[in-house]
Scaffold this motif. Structure first.
Motif, PDB file in Angstrom:
ATOM      1  N   THR A 138      12.384  18.296  27.986  1.00 54.54           N
ATOM      2  CA  THR A 138      11.870  18.746  29.306  1.00 54.54           C
ATOM      3  C   THR A 138      11.772  17.435  30.245  1.00 54.54           C
ATOM      4  OG1 THR A 138       9.426  18.296  28.422  1.00 54.54           O
ATOM      5  CG2 THR A 138      10.442  20.598  28.379  1.00 54.54           C
ATOM      6  N   CYS A 158      15.824  21.501  32.240  1.00 56.24           N
ATOM      7  CA  CYS A 158      14.227  20.927  32.257  1.00 56.24           C
ATOM      8  C   CYS A 158      14.146  19.414  32.571  1.00 56.24           C
ATOM      9  CB  CYS A 158      13.645  21.420  30.950  1.00 56.24           C
ATOM     10  SG  CYS A 158      13.479  23.265  30.967  1.00 56.24           S
ATOM     11  N   CYS A 188      11.888  26.413  34.302  1.00 54.71           N
ATOM     12  CA  CYS A 188      11.717  26.140  32.682  1.00 54.71           C
ATOM     13  C   CYS A 188      10.663  27.051  32.293  1.00 54.71           C
ATOM     14  CB  CYS A 188      11.561  24.631  32.552  1.00 54.71           C
ATOM     15  SG  CYS A 188      12.656  23.666  33.185  1.00 54.71           S
TER      16      CYS A 188
END
Length: 201
Positions: free
Chosen positions: A88, A126, A148
Motif C-alpha cells: 500500500t 495503492c 484501495c
C-alpha cells in the motif's frame, strides 16, 4: 382757407414722426420704449424636474472591479513510507512496477474498438497517487483509480464495483500510448508504448 388746413395737418404729421425711442430732442425715451423698459422679465417656469448636475461625482465615476485573489493550490504531501506487507506504499510497489514496465498497459482490438487496459497498474494502485494516460501524442490526462480496499486481505484487488480498467477508441486509431505515474512518495515514472504494446521510450 383750405390751404391753411393742409399746412396745419402737415406740420402735425412732421412733429409726430420726430419721436423716436430716445425722444424728439430732449433725450427722453418715447412712451413705447418706456413701456418696454418697465415690463418685468418673466421668471423661468418650474417644471418639478431636478436641475442637471454637471459637476463630477462619485455616483457617475466608472466602477472598478474588485481584485479577486486565486486560492492557493493545496500542496501534495508525501505519505509515510512504512512497509505494511499489503503493498500500500510506494516503498513496496515501486520495485514491482519498475520491473514490470512492459506490462503497464495492454491494447486489444475488440468489437470494432481499440481497448486500452490499465489492469496491471490498478492492481498496484495503492502505492500510487495518480495515473495519467496520453494517446497519440496528446497531453496525458488523469485516469481515475478505484479506492484501495483496506478492509480486504489484498487492498489492491479489483472488485466488480470498481468499474472497468479500460477505455475504448476507434478501431486502429491508437498508435502511441504515454503513461505517467506519480507515487505516494511524490516520485514519478513514465513510459511510452507503440500499438503492439512494446516500449518505445
Amino acid at each position: 382757407m383750405f390751404e391753411t388746413m393742409l399746412l396745419v395737418v402737415s406740420v402735425g404729421l412732421n412733429a409726430a414722426t420726430t419721436y423716436t425711442e430716445a425722444g424728439p430732442d430732449t433725450g427722453m425715451a418715447s412712451p413705447v420704449a418706456q413701456a418696454a423698459i418697465a415690463m418685468p422679465v418673466p421668471e423661468p417656469e418650474e417644471t418639478g424636474l431636478p436641475e442637471p448636475d454637471t459637476a463630477p461625482s462619485a455616483k457617475t465615476a466608472p466602477a472598478v472591479a474588485p481584485v479577486i485573489e486565486a486560492e492557493p493550490v493545496a500542496q501534495r504531501v508525501a505519505e509515510p513510507q512504512v512497509a505494511t506487507g499489503k503493498f500500500t506504499t510506494a516503498l513496496e510497489v515501486k520495485p514491482i512496477l519498475n520491473a514490470t514496465r512492459g506490462n503497464w498497459i495492454t491494447l486489444r482490438e475488440y468489437q470494432g474498438q481499440d481497448l486500452v487496459y490499465v489492469t496491471h497498474l490498478w492492481a498496484w494502485r495503492c502505492g500510487l497517487l495518480e495515473i495519467r494516460i496520453g494517446i497519440n501524442g496528446n497531453t496525458p490526462e488523469i485516469w481515475p483509480m478505484p479506492e484501495c480496499h483496506m478492509d480486504q486481505p489484498t487492498p489492491g484487488a479489483i472488485l466488480d464495483t470498481d468499474g472497468l480498467p479500460y477505455r475504448g477508441y476507434g478501431l486502429g486509431s491508437v498508435a502511441l500510448i504515454e503513461v505517467q505515474l506519480t507515487y505516494d512518495d511524490l516520485t514519478t515514472a513514465g513510459a511510452k508504448y507503440n500499438r503492439d504494446g512494446r516500449l518505445v521510450q
